[in-house]
Enzyme design. Structure first.
Site, short mmCIF file in Angstrom:
data_model
loop_
_atom_site.label_atom_id
_atom_site.label_comp_id
_atom_site.label_asym_id
_atom_site.label_seq_id
_atom_site.Cartn_x
_atom_site.Cartn_y
_atom_site.Cartn_z
N LYS A 77 0.82 -1.21 0.00
CA LYS A 77 0.00 0.00 0.00
C LYS A 77 0.85 1.26 0.00
O LYS A 77 0.47 2.26 -0.60
CB LYS A 77 -0.96 0.00 1.19
CG LYS A 77 -2.12 -0.98 1.01
CD LYS A 77 -3.21 -0.75 2.02
CE LYS A 77 -4.34 -1.77 1.83
NZ LYS A 77 -5.32 -1.73 2.92
N LYS B 4 -6.53 -9.52 -11.42
CA LYS B 4 -7.62 -9.82 -10.50
C LYS B 4 -8.84 -8.94 -10.76
O LYS B 4 -8.69 -7.76 -11.09
CB LYS B 4 -7.15 -9.59 -9.05
CG LYS B 4 -7.10 -10.86 -8.23
CD LYS B 4 -6.48 -10.62 -6.87
CE LYS B 4 -7.50 -10.24 -5.83
NZ LYS B 4 -6.92 -10.23 -4.46
N LYS C 52 -12.65 -3.37 -8.57
CA LYS C 52 -13.55 -2.28 -8.92
C LYS C 52 -12.83 -1.14 -9.63
O LYS C 52 -13.46 -0.28 -10.23
CB LYS C 52 -14.30 -1.78 -7.69
CG LYS C 52 -13.44 -1.23 -6.58
CD LYS C 52 -14.35 -0.70 -5.49
CE LYS C 52 -13.59 -0.05 -4.37
NZ LYS C 52 -12.79 -0.93 -3.54
#
Ligand code: TRP
Length: 337
Positions: A115, A196, A199
């Site tokens: 992240k 993958k 969204k």
């Protein structure tokens, strides 16, 4: 003996897709309905603010996730459904646990590394401390089992380390939780089957709220290959393999059964039928969610009911923690003479 506690949650970060459903929700509903656990399912809104967010959307997203839980089959009668930020003890216990968590352990967390790379302009302390807040979530409810995906296993291992550290340093009051790993089908993007489903690529993502025509359109456009054979081969035919996995998720047919069923079919036929399988598979969820969102005040009432139950447990545990650590006066129970 009371049943063991099972605890899990999701961050409210936008619309859920079928990967979230097969990877978490469907499994939670089965665990709830087994009747073997005391279940808590919460919305990790404090975790979600470690990434960029829109204050005008945040609470709406929280309500939306609660509606998704319930529409998927989590029952406010059988399980405690609540919102993390409404129970101050999550943050309070996180601070206390911070003070026994080695810096070096947190620095090793792969999700933090990933992240910080993907949001390099916003590497905040909350992002670094995320796993400790997660440990607090779990330990506050004397949790025995945590259903999680493999991406959260390292965090759960840290939770166990923190629990053991607390127990040896103070007194054995922390329950060491065990992960319940579920086999999660690897769902890939319909538009790029090597990545993958996410969204962030909405064209290739099937959302739980997608209308039938949107689903038909997305499936129709799904990337396949030029062989025109419905055969499961993830390396040579990643697109078709992904569609077969989705088919399997909604029907529970085996790969062999699906291959046999479509042995003489071209991709057009297979895709048309797959789209209908998905539309029908999502219909009960969508109907329940619409009804729920229409009933004014219903979700607020459910959230308030969950808050009360969670608060009771959280207050007890935090009092116990403070007493154990010498932060509050000992409440010594006098034995009757
Ligand atoms: N980190 C989890 C996720 O992104 C969400 C989460 C926060 C969680 N606290 C938790 C999951 C405690 C299980 C238990 O998926």
């Amino acid at each position: 003996m009371s049943k063991p506690v099972l605890f899990s949650g999701m961050q409210p970060t936008g619309k859920l897709h079928i990967g979230n459903y097969f990877g978490a929700l469907k499994n939670w509903v089965e665990l709830q309905n087994s009747g073997r656990y005391q279940c808590y399912f919460f919305v990790a809104d404090l975790h979600s603010i470690t990434a960029e967010f829109d204050p005008a959307q945040k609470y709406k997203q929280t309500v939306e996730v609660v509606a998704d839980y319930i529409a998927a089959g989590i029952s406010p009668e059988k399980s405690v459904i609540f919102v993390q930020s409404q129970i101050p003890e999550h943050s309070e216990l996180a601070w206390v646990l911070n003070c026994i968590t080695p810096f070096g352990e947190l620095r090793r967390m792969t999700q933090f590394k990933d992240k910080s790379a993907s949001q390099s302009e916003n590497i905040n302390i909350g992002l670094f401390d995320y796993p400790v807040l997660m440990a607090a979530d779990v330990l506050l409810y004397d949790t025995s089992f945590v259903p999680v995906g493999d991406d959260q296993l390292q965090h759960l291992e840290l939770t166990r380390t923190i629990a053991r550290k607390f127990n040896s340093q103070f007194k054995k009051i922390m329950q060491e939780p065990e992960p319940l790993l579920t086999e999660v089908p690897r769902l890939m993007s319909l538009s790029d089957p090597l990545r993958k489903m996410s969204k962030s690529m909405p064209e290739g993502c099937l959302f739980l709220d997608d209308a039938p025509d949107i689903i038909r359109d997305k499936v129709k456009r799904a990337v396949t290959d030029s062989e025109a054979k419905v055969v499961y081969n993830p390396t040579k035919k990643p697109g078709v393999a992904n569609l077969i996995r989705i088919y399997r998720g909604f029907t529970n047919l085996s790969v062999k059964e699906i291959e046999r069923k479509y042995a003489d079919a071209n991709y057009g036929v297979f895709k048309r039928e797959l789209a209908e399988v998905i539309v029908e598979g999502l219909r009960p969820f969508q109907v329940r969610k619409k009804l729920l969102m229409k009933k004014s005040g219903e979700i607020d009432r459910i959230i308030e009911k969950g808050r009360k139950k969670a608060q009771k447990k959280a207050t007890e545990k935090m009092n116990q923690v403070k007493e154990t650590m010498g932060l509050s006066k000992k409440v010594t129970k006098k034995l009757p003479k």
